[in-house]
Design a protein around this motif. Sequence first.
Motif, PDB file in Angstrom:
ATOM      1  N   ASP A   1      32.151  71.403 -47.401  1.00  0.00           N
ATOM      2  CA  ASP A   1      31.506  70.722 -46.327  1.00  0.00           C
ATOM      3  C   ASP A   1      31.781  69.326 -46.449  1.00  0.00           C
ATOM      4  OD1 ASP A   1      28.893  71.265 -44.282  1.00  0.00           O
ATOM      5  OD2 ASP A   1      29.004  69.199 -45.064  1.00  0.00           O
ATOM      6  N   PHE A   2      32.037  68.552 -45.301  1.00  0.00           N
ATOM      7  CA  PHE A   2      32.506  67.206 -45.383  1.00  0.00           C
ATOM      8  C   PHE A   2      31.710  66.480 -44.282  1.00  0.00           C
ATOM      9  CE2 PHE A   2      36.062  69.609 -47.064  1.00  0.00           C
ATOM     10  CZ  PHE A   2      36.717  68.397 -47.874  1.00  0.00           C
ATOM     11  N   SER A   3      31.125  65.298 -44.621  1.00  0.00           N
ATOM     12  CA  SER A   3      30.537  64.263 -43.665  1.00  0.00           C
ATOM     13  C   SER A   3      31.336  63.061 -43.745  1.00  0.00           C
ATOM     14  CB  SER A   3      29.162  63.991 -43.895  1.00  0.00           C
ATOM     15  OG  SER A   3      28.365  65.185 -43.669  1.00  0.00           O
ATOM     16  N   PHE A   4      31.815  62.744 -42.652  1.00  0.00           N
ATOM     17  CA  PHE A   4      32.614  61.638 -42.581  1.00  0.00           C
ATOM     18  C   PHE A   4      31.950  60.451 -41.753  1.00  0.00           C
ATOM     19  CE2 PHE A   4      37.530  60.185 -41.309  1.00  0.00           C
ATOM     20  CZ  PHE A   4      37.205  58.877 -41.980  1.00  0.00           C
ATOM     21  N   ILE A   5      31.688  59.175 -42.215  1.00  0.00           N
ATOM     22  CA  ILE A   5      30.832  58.353 -41.604  1.00  0.00           C
ATOM     23  C   ILE A   5      31.860  57.139 -41.623  1.00  0.00           C
ATOM     24  CG2 ILE A   5      28.563  57.071 -42.076  1.00  0.00           C
ATOM     25  CD1 ILE A   5      28.972  59.708 -44.281  1.00  0.00           C
ATOM     26  N   GLY A   6      31.472  56.542 -40.281  1.00  0.00           N
ATOM     27  CA  GLY A   6      32.054  55.188 -40.031  1.00  0.00           C
ATOM     28  C   GLY A   6      31.678  54.400 -38.800  1.00  0.00           C
ATOM     29  N   SER A   7      32.142  53.349 -38.744  1.00  0.00           N
ATOM     30  CA  SER A   7      31.914  52.302 -37.760  1.00  0.00           C
ATOM     31  C   SER A   7      33.220  51.849 -37.005  1.00  0.00           C
ATOM     32  CB  SER A   7      31.272  51.109 -38.408  1.00  0.00           C
ATOM     33  OG  SER A   7      30.102  51.795 -39.021  1.00  0.00           O
ATOM     34  N   GLU A   8      33.091  51.652 -35.668  1.00  0.00           N
ATOM     35  CA  GLU A   8      34.110  51.505 -34.644  1.00  0.00           C
ATOM     36  C   GLU A   8      34.951  50.062 -35.340  1.00  0.00           C
ATOM     37  OE1 GLU A   8      35.915  52.785 -32.485  1.00  0.00           O
ATOM     38  OE2 GLU A   8      34.825  54.526 -31.642  1.00  0.00           O
ATOM     39  N   GLY A   9      34.145  49.343 -35.379  1.00  0.00           N
ATOM     40  CA  GLY A   9      34.456  47.908 -35.977  1.00  0.00           C
ATOM     41  C   GLY A   9      35.612  47.950 -37.269  1.00  0.00           C
TER      42      GLY A   9
ATOM     43  N   SER B   1      26.647  68.035 -46.038  1.00  0.00           N
ATOM     44  CA  SER B   1      26.731  67.235 -46.984  1.00  0.00           C
ATOM     45  C   SER B   1      26.084  65.610 -46.440  1.00  0.00           C
ATOM     46  CB  SER B   1      28.220  66.805 -47.003  1.00  0.00           C
ATOM     47  OG  SER B   1      28.889  67.667 -47.703  1.00  0.00           O
ATOM     48  N   PRO B   2      25.495  65.097 -47.273  1.00  0.00           N
ATOM     49  CA  PRO B   2      24.635  63.948 -47.085  1.00  0.00           C
ATOM     50  C   PRO B   2      25.448  62.821 -46.246  1.00  0.00           C
ATOM     51  CG  PRO B   2      24.235  64.586 -49.148  1.00  0.00           C
ATOM     52  CD  PRO B   2      25.206  65.406 -48.861  1.00  0.00           C
ATOM     53  N   SER B   3      24.895  62.093 -45.566  1.00  0.00           N
ATOM     54  CA  SER B   3      25.515  60.696 -44.922  1.00  0.00           C
ATOM     55  C   SER B   3      24.682  59.702 -45.347  1.00  0.00           C
ATOM     56  CB  SER B   3      25.538  61.169 -43.206  1.00  0.00           C
ATOM     57  OG  SER B   3      24.206  60.987 -42.828  1.00  0.00           O
ATOM     58  N   VAL B   4      25.487  58.421 -45.514  1.00  0.00           N
ATOM     59  CA  VAL B   4      24.722  57.206 -45.893  1.00  0.00           C
ATOM     60  C   VAL B   4      25.496  56.263 -45.218  1.00  0.00           C
ATOM     61  CG1 VAL B   4      26.153  57.021 -48.103  1.00  0.00           C
ATOM     62  CG2 VAL B   4      23.957  55.693 -47.980  1.00  0.00           C
ATOM     63  N   ILE B   5      24.579  55.078 -44.794  1.00  0.00           N
ATOM     64  CA  ILE B   5      25.295  53.979 -44.095  1.00  0.00           C
ATOM     65  C   ILE B   5      24.490  52.793 -44.299  1.00  0.00           C
ATOM     66  CG2 ILE B   5      24.422  54.153 -41.888  1.00  0.00           C
ATOM     67  CD1 ILE B   5      27.158  53.428 -40.800  1.00  0.00           C
ATOM     68  N   GLY B   6      25.061  51.694 -44.727  1.00  0.00           N
ATOM     69  CA  GLY B   6      24.217  50.471 -44.828  1.00  0.00           C
ATOM     70  C   GLY B   6      24.955  49.242 -44.373  1.00  0.00           C
ATOM     71  N   PRO B   7      24.392  47.899 -44.673  1.00  0.00           N
ATOM     72  CA  PRO B   7      24.888  46.759 -44.070  1.00  0.00           C
ATOM     73  C   PRO B   7      26.007  46.034 -44.904  1.00  0.00           C
ATOM     74  CG  PRO B   7      22.709  46.228 -45.012  1.00  0.00           C
ATOM     75  CD  PRO B   7      23.102  47.728 -45.040  1.00  0.00           C
TER      76      PRO B   7
ATOM     77  N   THR C   1      31.681  50.314 -43.860  1.00  0.00           N
ATOM     78  CA  THR C   1      31.021  51.673 -43.751  1.00  0.00           C
ATOM     79  C   THR C   1      31.596  52.875 -43.820  1.00  0.00           C
ATOM     80  OG1 THR C   1      30.939  51.688 -41.597  1.00  0.00           O
ATOM     81  CG2 THR C   1      29.121  50.422 -42.450  1.00  0.00           C
ATOM     82  N   THR C   2      33.097  52.750 -44.035  1.00  0.00           N
ATOM     83  CA  THR C   2      33.731  54.113 -44.168  1.00  0.00           C
ATOM     84  C   THR C   2      33.397  54.723 -45.173  1.00  0.00           C
ATOM     85  OG1 THR C   2      35.468  52.958 -42.928  1.00  0.00           O
ATOM     86  CG2 THR C   2      36.109  54.808 -43.731  1.00  0.00           C
ATOM     87  N   THR C   3      32.775  56.000 -45.220  1.00  0.00           N
ATOM     88  CA  THR C   3      32.369  56.935 -46.157  1.00  0.00           C
ATOM     89  C   THR C   3      32.735  58.451 -46.026  1.00  0.00           C
ATOM     90  OG1 THR C   3      30.713  55.257 -46.625  1.00  0.00           O
ATOM     91  CG2 THR C   3      30.357  57.367 -47.770  1.00  0.00           C
ATOM     92  N   MET C   4      33.193  59.022 -47.066  1.00  0.00           N
ATOM     93  CA  MET C   4      33.262  60.476 -46.835  1.00  0.00           C
ATOM     94  C   MET C   4      32.426  61.079 -48.150  1.00  0.00           C
ATOM     95  SD  MET C   4      36.817  62.914 -46.326  1.00  0.00           S
ATOM     96  CE  MET C   4      37.299  61.430 -45.332  1.00  0.00           C
ATOM     97  N   VAL C   5      31.656  62.049 -47.723  1.00  0.00           N
ATOM     98  CA  VAL C   5      30.872  62.771 -48.547  1.00  0.00           C
ATOM     99  C   VAL C   5      31.201  64.327 -48.401  1.00  0.00           C
ATOM    100  CG1 VAL C   5      28.594  63.478 -49.627  1.00  0.00           C
ATOM    101  CG2 VAL C   5      28.987  61.154 -48.289  1.00  0.00           C
ATOM    102  N   THR C   6      31.367  64.966 -49.476  1.00  0.00           N
ATOM    103  CA  THR C   6      31.857  66.514 -49.591  1.00  0.00           C
ATOM    104  C   THR C   6      30.815  67.113 -50.728  1.00  0.00           C
ATOM    105  OG1 THR C   6      33.286  68.109 -49.755  1.00  0.00           O
ATOM    106  CG2 THR C   6      33.584  66.445 -51.307  1.00  0.00           C
ATOM    107  N   SER C   7      30.455  68.339 -50.526  1.00  0.00           N
ATOM    108  CA  SER C   7      29.731  69.211 -51.259  1.00  0.00           C
ATOM    109  C   SER C   7      29.739  70.715 -50.821  1.00  0.00           C
ATOM    110  CB  SER C   7      28.215  68.929 -51.135  1.00  0.00           C
ATOM    111  OG  SER C   7      27.800  69.094 -49.879  1.00  0.00           O
ATOM    112  N   THR C   8      29.691  71.457 -51.767  1.00  0.00           N
ATOM    113  CA  THR C   8      29.860  73.116 -51.610  1.00  0.00           C
ATOM    114  C   THR C   8      28.598  73.654 -51.826  1.00  0.00           C
ATOM    115  OG1 THR C   8      32.278  72.666 -52.471  1.00  0.00           O
ATOM    116  CG2 THR C   8      31.337  75.116 -52.342  1.00  0.00           C
ATOM    117  N   PHE C   9      28.143  74.661 -50.775  1.00  0.00           N
ATOM    118  CA  PHE C   9      27.224  75.399 -50.575  1.00  0.00           C
ATOM    119  C   PHE C   9      27.247  76.643 -50.262  1.00  0.00           C
ATOM    120  CE2 PHE C   9      23.264  77.125 -48.574  1.00  0.00           C
ATOM    121  CZ  PHE C   9      22.267  77.164 -49.386  1.00  0.00           C
ATOM    122  N   CYS C  10      26.984  77.573 -50.939  1.00  0.00           N
ATOM    123  CA  CYS C  10      27.341  79.351 -50.945  1.00  0.00           C
ATOM    124  C   CYS C  10      28.783  79.257 -50.629  1.00  0.00           C
ATOM    125  CB  CYS C  10      26.649  79.404 -49.524  1.00  0.00           C
ATOM    126  SG  CYS C  10      24.725  79.683 -49.994  1.00  0.00           S
ATOM    127  N   GLY C  11      29.551  78.640 -51.220  1.00  0.00           N
ATOM    128  CA  GLY C  11      31.007  78.803 -51.356  1.00  0.00           C
ATOM    129  C   GLY C  11      31.808  78.053 -50.394  1.00  0.00           C
TER     130      GLY C  11
END
Length: 422
Positions: free
Chosen positions: A386-394, A363-369, A373-383
């Motif tokens: 999949d999850f990508s969880f992006i974040g910042s400590e602040g 799953s892609p990830s993206v972050i900007g200013p 920034t807390t973002t969750m992206v999910t996708s499904t490939f070959c059944g």
Amino acid sequence: MKRKLLFGECMLLGDGTEPFNTVIPFRLKGRFVLKDVEHALNVLQAKHPWLNAVIKYDENKAPWFEVTERKIIIPIRTVHRKGEEQWQEESKKEWHTVFDSKENPLIRFVWIEGGDVSDMLFVFHHCLCDGGSAMTLLHEFLQLLDNPSVQINLENPILGIQDVVPNDILSNRRQQLKAKLIGRLASTVIKCIAIEKRGIDRKKDYLIHWKFDTETTKEIISFCKYQEVTVNTFLSAVVLQAFKKTRKKAFNKVSCPVDIRRFAPQIKDNHIFAFGLMIVVSLNKKISFEENLKLIQQAVEKKTSKLNPYLTMMVLESAHDAVKKFTKLLKFGKSSNDCMFSNLGRIQIPSEYQQFSLENVFSPSVIGPLGNTTTMVTSTFCGEMDFSFIGSEGYLSYVEALTIRDEMIKTIQQQLESLVVS
């Protein structure tokens, strides 16, 4: 060839000094040589004009995509593969690497070379393209890597709002007046809002990755069909529930992007484009999780039916004088939602090729200013979901993010078990 950036693209670009990058990681099983990777990227550039564009500014300091006469090459960074998780570390490096948008294209490539297995990353500035565009480019790249002589359709690029909004709407005086009035009002309000001089220190950024196997993914899909809700609604509710249980100060709001191509057929799959629509969903804390699923599904359908991409674009294009203030407002304003949750759905890219196999599309990830920034992206490939969880400590500590992930997995398992029992 050139075109002025639309309002949303200007917002994502900012002043060009801070990264706002999307990373598309994928894993290939097979052996490759650099010249074949270079050839595939060169053909992509030949077929998609904006992959050859840099950012130029006019006399009013407005940014334009401009295809220059000189040849610009998509940069390739090659590193030696040392482990299964290295793509995550390289993704984080790419988040923080600014594009030299005045001299180089808004796309670059990373090859984590490991002999029989390679991890590769497409990296885009978010103002260039969205997830749909990125998946098209990935599919075309794989076709070219497998067969250098394969024919890829030439993109007829979007040159402005007139290529998206139908002429009967764009030239309609009533629609023009409505868009201008709303745009002027919004612009005035934005300019009057006081903005903090300093934003939240976002501190260290992180990426958490996990996936469900094919059996669990099938069970999730079956559960959603049984409940008569979409997978997106179910997962949005799961995210909200996890934040509610984990954080005392949860906002009970999740932003969900909606693909504009559902409403604007003028935007084709192979168009390099980055305009998005958004809806916000919440839980009703007084009812059960199962009841919330029905409620959220109804809310999503109602909000989605009211989305008007054509009017929205016309409104925003009439408010360009407020884009810098609006960008600062997003950057320095206080967060009002827990997370952005994006579901790309099933990635319809073949896994088997003549020369190699596509083992995974992460799953892609993206972050900007621009604020939280807390973002969750999910996708499904070959059944496999999949999850990508992006974040910042602040904004959200890494420990809390891990707890949220665990709570999501727990909630999903509980719901699947309840279906079996019933």
